[in-house]
Scaffold this motif. Structure first.
Motif, PDB file in Angstrom:
ATOM      1  N   PRO A  58       3.193  10.031   4.437  1.00  0.00           N
ATOM      2  CA  PRO A  58       3.808  10.052   3.110  1.00  0.00           C
ATOM      3  C   PRO A  58       5.164   9.364   3.124  1.00  0.00           C
ATOM      4  CG  PRO A  58       4.034  12.186   4.154  1.00  0.00           C
ATOM      5  CD  PRO A  58       3.176  11.359   5.070  1.00  0.00           C
ATOM      6  N   GLY A  59       5.512   8.738   2.006  1.00  0.00           N
ATOM      7  CA  GLY A  59       6.796   8.058   1.907  1.00  0.00           C
ATOM      8  C   GLY A  59       7.154   7.795   0.455  1.00  0.00           C
ATOM      9  N   ARG A  60       8.089   6.867   0.274  1.00  0.00           N
ATOM     10  CA  ARG A  60       8.575   6.543  -1.068  1.00  0.00           C
ATOM     11  C   ARG A  60       8.577   5.026  -1.241  1.00  0.00           C
ATOM     12  NH1 ARG A  60      10.478  10.895  -3.709  1.00  0.00           N
ATOM     13  NH2 ARG A  60      10.871  12.773  -2.490  1.00  0.00           N
ATOM     14  N   CYS A  61       7.989   4.562  -2.331  1.00  0.00           N
ATOM     15  CA  CYS A  61       7.824   3.128  -2.587  1.00  0.00           C
ATOM     16  C   CYS A  61       8.673   2.711  -3.785  1.00  0.00           C
ATOM     17  CB  CYS A  61       6.359   2.819  -2.854  1.00  0.00           C
ATOM     18  SG  CYS A  61       6.039   1.115  -3.387  1.00  0.00           S
ATOM     19  N   VAL A  62       9.551   1.742  -3.582  1.00  0.00           N
ATOM     20  CA  VAL A  62      10.438   1.288  -4.653  1.00  0.00           C
ATOM     21  C   VAL A  62       9.653   0.636  -5.791  1.00  0.00           C
ATOM     22  CG1 VAL A  62      10.890  -0.956  -3.559  1.00  0.00           C
ATOM     23  CG2 VAL A  62      12.548  -0.010  -5.165  1.00  0.00           C
ATOM     24  N   ILE A  63       8.553  -0.018  -5.476  1.00  0.00           N
ATOM     25  CA  ILE A  63       7.762  -0.672  -6.523  1.00  0.00           C
ATOM     26  C   ILE A  63       7.073   0.376  -7.399  1.00  0.00           C
ATOM     27  CG2 ILE A  63       5.801  -2.195  -6.975  1.00  0.00           C
ATOM     28  CD1 ILE A  63       6.576  -3.766  -4.483  1.00  0.00           C
ATOM     29  N   CYS A  64       6.479   1.386  -6.782  1.00  0.00           N
ATOM     30  CA  CYS A  64       5.858   2.456  -7.562  1.00  0.00           C
ATOM     31  C   CYS A  64       6.894   3.178  -8.414  1.00  0.00           C
ATOM     32  CB  CYS A  64       5.163   3.448  -6.629  1.00  0.00           C
ATOM     33  SG  CYS A  64       3.664   2.790  -5.857  1.00  0.00           S
ATOM     34  N   ASP A  65       8.105   3.322  -7.890  1.00  0.00           N
ATOM     35  CA  ASP A  65       9.168   3.963  -8.661  1.00  0.00           C
ATOM     36  C   ASP A  65       9.461   3.161  -9.921  1.00  0.00           C
ATOM     37  OD1 ASP A  65      11.288   5.823  -9.174  1.00  0.00           O
ATOM     38  OD2 ASP A  65      12.703   4.338  -8.436  1.00  0.00           O
ATOM     39  N   GLN A  66       9.521   1.833  -9.802  1.00  0.00           N
ATOM     40  CA  GLN A  66       9.804   0.982 -10.945  1.00  0.00           C
ATOM     41  C   GLN A  66       8.618   0.905 -11.909  1.00  0.00           C
ATOM     42  OE1 GLN A  66      12.825  -1.119 -11.560  1.00  0.00           O
ATOM     43  NE2 GLN A  66      13.565   0.546 -10.275  1.00  0.00           N
ATOM     44  N   LEU A  67       7.398   0.964 -11.379  1.00  0.00           N
ATOM     45  CA  LEU A  67       6.199   0.867 -12.214  1.00  0.00           C
ATOM     46  C   LEU A  67       5.861   2.177 -12.922  1.00  0.00           C
ATOM     47  CD1 LEU A  67       3.684  -1.238 -10.074  1.00  0.00           C
ATOM     48  CD2 LEU A  67       4.478  -1.805 -12.371  1.00  0.00           C
ATOM     49  N   HIS A  68       5.987   3.278 -12.181  1.00  0.00           N
ATOM     50  CA  HIS A  68       5.466   4.551 -12.675  1.00  0.00           C
ATOM     51  C   HIS A  68       6.525   5.645 -12.765  1.00  0.00           C
ATOM     52  CE1 HIS A  68       1.643   2.612 -11.858  1.00  0.00           C
ATOM     53  NE2 HIS A  68       1.914   2.547 -10.574  1.00  0.00           N
ATOM     54  N   ARG A  70       7.675   7.157 -10.424  1.00  0.00           N
ATOM     55  CA  ARG A  70       7.259   8.149  -9.437  1.00  0.00           C
ATOM     56  C   ARG A  70       7.100   7.425  -8.116  1.00  0.00           C
ATOM     57  NH1 ARG A  70       2.012  12.240  -9.918  1.00  0.00           N
ATOM     58  NH2 ARG A  70       2.717  13.730  -8.358  1.00  0.00           N
ATOM     59  N   ASP A  71       8.021   7.662  -7.188  1.00  0.00           N
ATOM     60  CA  ASP A  71       8.039   6.842  -5.975  1.00  0.00           C
ATOM     61  C   ASP A  71       7.238   7.427  -4.824  1.00  0.00           C
ATOM     62  OD1 ASP A  71       9.691   8.941  -5.271  1.00  0.00           O
ATOM     63  OD2 ASP A  71      11.404   7.693  -4.696  1.00  0.00           O
ATOM     64  N   ARG A  72       6.736   8.673  -4.950  1.00  0.00           N
ATOM     65  CA  ARG A  72       5.993   9.266  -3.842  1.00  0.00           C
ATOM     66  C   ARG A  72       4.681   8.523  -3.639  1.00  0.00           C
ATOM     67  NH1 ARG A  72       7.288  13.914  -6.451  1.00  0.00           N
ATOM     68  NH2 ARG A  72       5.090  14.403  -6.908  1.00  0.00           N
ATOM     69  N   THR A  73       4.370   8.255  -2.400  1.00  0.00           N
ATOM     70  CA  THR A  73       3.152   7.525  -2.086  1.00  0.00           C
ATOM     71  C   THR A  73       2.707   7.877  -0.684  1.00  0.00           C
ATOM     72  OG1 THR A  73       2.111   5.331  -2.127  1.00  0.00           O
ATOM     73  CG2 THR A  73       4.301   5.481  -1.122  1.00  0.00           C
ATOM     74  N   VAL A  74       1.697   7.193  -0.214  1.00  0.00           N
ATOM     75  CA  VAL A  74       1.280   7.227   1.186  1.00  0.00           C
ATOM     76  C   VAL A  74       1.234   5.788   1.672  1.00  0.00           C
ATOM     77  CG1 VAL A  74      -0.716   7.593   2.715  1.00  0.00           C
ATOM     78  CG2 VAL A  74       0.020   9.402   1.152  1.00  0.00           C
ATOM     79  N   PHE A  75       1.809   5.551   2.828  1.00  0.00           N
ATOM     80  CA  PHE A  75       1.726   4.240   3.459  1.00  0.00           C
ATOM     81  C   PHE A  75       0.618   4.264   4.500  1.00  0.00           C
ATOM     82  CE2 PHE A  75       6.272   4.226   2.149  1.00  0.00           C
ATOM     83  CZ  PHE A  75       6.184   3.166   1.263  1.00  0.00           C
ATOM     84  N   ALA A  76      -0.157   3.200   4.544  1.00  0.00           N
ATOM     85  CA  ALA A  76      -1.246   3.074   5.507  1.00  0.00           C
ATOM     86  C   ALA A  76      -1.079   1.772   6.271  1.00  0.00           C
ATOM     87  CB  ALA A  76      -2.591   3.095   4.801  1.00  0.00           C
ATOM     88  N   GLU A  77      -1.248   1.836   7.563  1.00  0.00           N
ATOM     89  CA  GLU A  77      -1.101   0.663   8.429  1.00  0.00           C
ATOM     90  C   GLU A  77      -2.405   0.476   9.190  1.00  0.00           C
ATOM     91  OE1 GLU A  77       2.740  -0.772  10.791  1.00  0.00           O
ATOM     92  OE2 GLU A  77       1.747   0.905  11.772  1.00  0.00           O
ATOM     93  N   VAL A  78      -3.034  -0.691   8.980  1.00  0.00           N
ATOM     94  CA  VAL A  78      -4.374  -0.872   9.525  1.00  0.00           C
ATOM     95  C   VAL A  78      -4.421  -1.731  10.787  1.00  0.00           C
ATOM     96  CG1 VAL A  78      -5.465  -0.510   7.279  1.00  0.00           C
ATOM     97  CG2 VAL A  78      -4.839  -2.830   7.989  1.00  0.00           C
ATOM     98  N   ASN A  79      -3.302  -2.325  11.175  1.00  0.00           N
ATOM     99  CA  ASN A  79      -3.233  -2.989  12.473  1.00  0.00           C
ATOM    100  C   ASN A  79      -1.770  -3.101  12.895  1.00  0.00           C
ATOM    101  OD1 ASN A  79      -2.125  -5.576  11.451  1.00  0.00           O
ATOM    102  ND2 ASN A  79      -4.180  -5.903  10.606  1.00  0.00           N
ATOM    103  N   ALA A  80      -1.525  -3.684  14.044  1.00  0.00           N
ATOM    104  CA  ALA A  80      -0.180  -3.691  14.608  1.00  0.00           C
ATOM    105  C   ALA A  80       0.765  -4.673  13.928  1.00  0.00           C
ATOM    106  CB  ALA A  80      -0.249  -4.004  16.107  1.00  0.00           C
ATOM    107  N   TRP A  81       0.257  -5.612  13.104  1.00  0.00           N
ATOM    108  CA  TRP A  81       1.110  -6.580  12.419  1.00  0.00           C
ATOM    109  C   TRP A  81       1.566  -5.960  11.099  1.00  0.00           C
ATOM    110  CZ3 TRP A  81       4.032 -10.401  13.648  1.00  0.00           C
ATOM    111  CH2 TRP A  81       4.462 -11.345  12.699  1.00  0.00           C
ATOM    112  N   SER A  82       2.643  -5.167  11.195  1.00  0.00           N
ATOM    113  CA  SER A  82       3.094  -4.375  10.055  1.00  0.00           C
ATOM    114  C   SER A  82       3.424  -5.231   8.839  1.00  0.00           C
ATOM    115  CB  SER A  82       4.327  -3.548  10.441  1.00  0.00           C
ATOM    116  OG  SER A  82       4.028  -2.661  11.488  1.00  0.00           O
ATOM    117  N   ARG A  83       3.892  -6.442   9.057  1.00  0.00           N
ATOM    118  CA  ARG A  83       4.335  -7.273   7.934  1.00  0.00           C
ATOM    119  C   ARG A  83       3.243  -7.442   6.879  1.00  0.00           C
ATOM    120  NH1 ARG A  83       5.062 -12.773   6.021  1.00  0.00           N
ATOM    121  NH2 ARG A  83       7.176 -12.965   5.163  1.00  0.00           N
TER     122      ARG A  83
END
Length: 292
Positions: A58-68, A70-83
């Motif tokens: 769980p984390g907080r997303c600045v884009i979701c905050d501006q869109l909705h 509501r900044d609470r979200t979940v971040f998911a990382e599917v491989n080692a290249w985080s970018r």
């Protein structure tokens, strides 16, 4: 966008979509059902191709905050290249998009009332948010189409030959575009021409400050043929055949080249924060503005 720079405790999600969730990770009790729903959405990412691992937290997303708002979200990382793989499961943004929007807010808190043009937008995250501004427009480079023309609802623009009037844009946005242009100095010149007083061009691209001079990987011959000066490298593209040739590795001479066209460059790099989805290589945001 500061905050805790240490990786937050993560919830493990198996490939069958089941998860382990630690309620001691700082998420308010009333938020647990919301976060669990997003965790299940993150789990569905595991069914897509190219998944070598799946981490979610769980984390907080600045884009979701501006869109909705509501900044609470979940971040998911599917491989080692985080970018490119560290996604917000709500808006699907990746780190460079979140860094771009936070820099935009910091530099131009009035951005919603500005004249904004985005070259080569995506269909998620930052581009969706920018598209909510009344003064937003966008374009793609369409090979063989005259700049300024509209094909199937898509405006064609060449960053080296923009059809916009002088001093007509407040905010120009390019996300991972400037490493694909064939005439980088003409692009810098055009940026200076179209920006209004106080305007800014916000850009992301891979930057190699260890290179004293930017490395030209490809250029055009006098007959318009592509000449390769290094092994071809391609990135994904939203148009054409889905791939874009990398033409330049920007180096430490970026500042001098920009100054030669009347531009100053500020480099904004947010500190790493897994909680805010800011991680990975090349997460700098470059702000080009007029010298003077």
């Amino acid at each position: 966008m500061g905050g805790d720079h240490r990786p937050p405790q993560r919830s493990g999600i198996r490939r069958d979509g089941h998860h382990q969730f630690d309620r001691g990770n700082g998420v308010p009790q009333r938020s647990v059902p919301f976060v669990l729903a997003l965790m299940r959405k993150a789990g569905r990412l595991a069914t897509r191709g190219g998944v070598s691992r799946l981490l979610a937290w769980p984390g907080r997303c600045v884009i979701c905050d501006q869109l909705h708002q509501r900044d609470r979200t979940v971040f998911a990382e599917v491989n080692a290249w985080s970018r490119d793989s560290l996604r917000c499961v709500r808006c699907l943004s990746i780190p460079r998009e979140r860094a771009m929007i936070q820099t935009l807010i910091d530099l131009r808190p009035d951005w919603r009332s500005a004249a904004i043009h985005e070259s080569s937008p995506g269909s998620r995250g930052a581009s969706v948010l920018l598209g909510t501004a009344p003064g937003y427009s966008s374009s793609q480079y369409l090979d063989g189409v005259p700049p300024g023309s509209v094909v199937d609802g898509v405006r064609c623009e060449d960053l080296a030959r923009l059809t916009f009037d002088d001093a007509s844009i407040d905010i120009l946005v390019t996300q991972d575009v400037l490493e694909h242009v064939m005439e980088p100095d003409r692009v810098l010149s055009e940026t200076r021409r179209v920006l209004r007083s106080g305007g800014v061009h916000l850009a992301t691209f891979p930057w190699y400050p260890e290179l004293e001079r930017s490395r030209v990987r490809a250029s055009l011959s006098s007959t318009g043929e592509v000449v390769h000066h290094a092994p071809p490298e391609y990135h994904r593209s939203p148009v054409g055949d889905g791939s874009a040739l990398v033409t330049i590795d920007w180096g430490a001479d970026l500042f001098a080249r920009a100054a030669a066209h009347g531009l100053r460059v500020e480099v904004h790099q947010l500190p790493q924060s897994r909680r805010q989805g800011i991680d990975g290589e090349f997460r700098q945001v470059f702000a080009f503005s007029a010298l003077g």
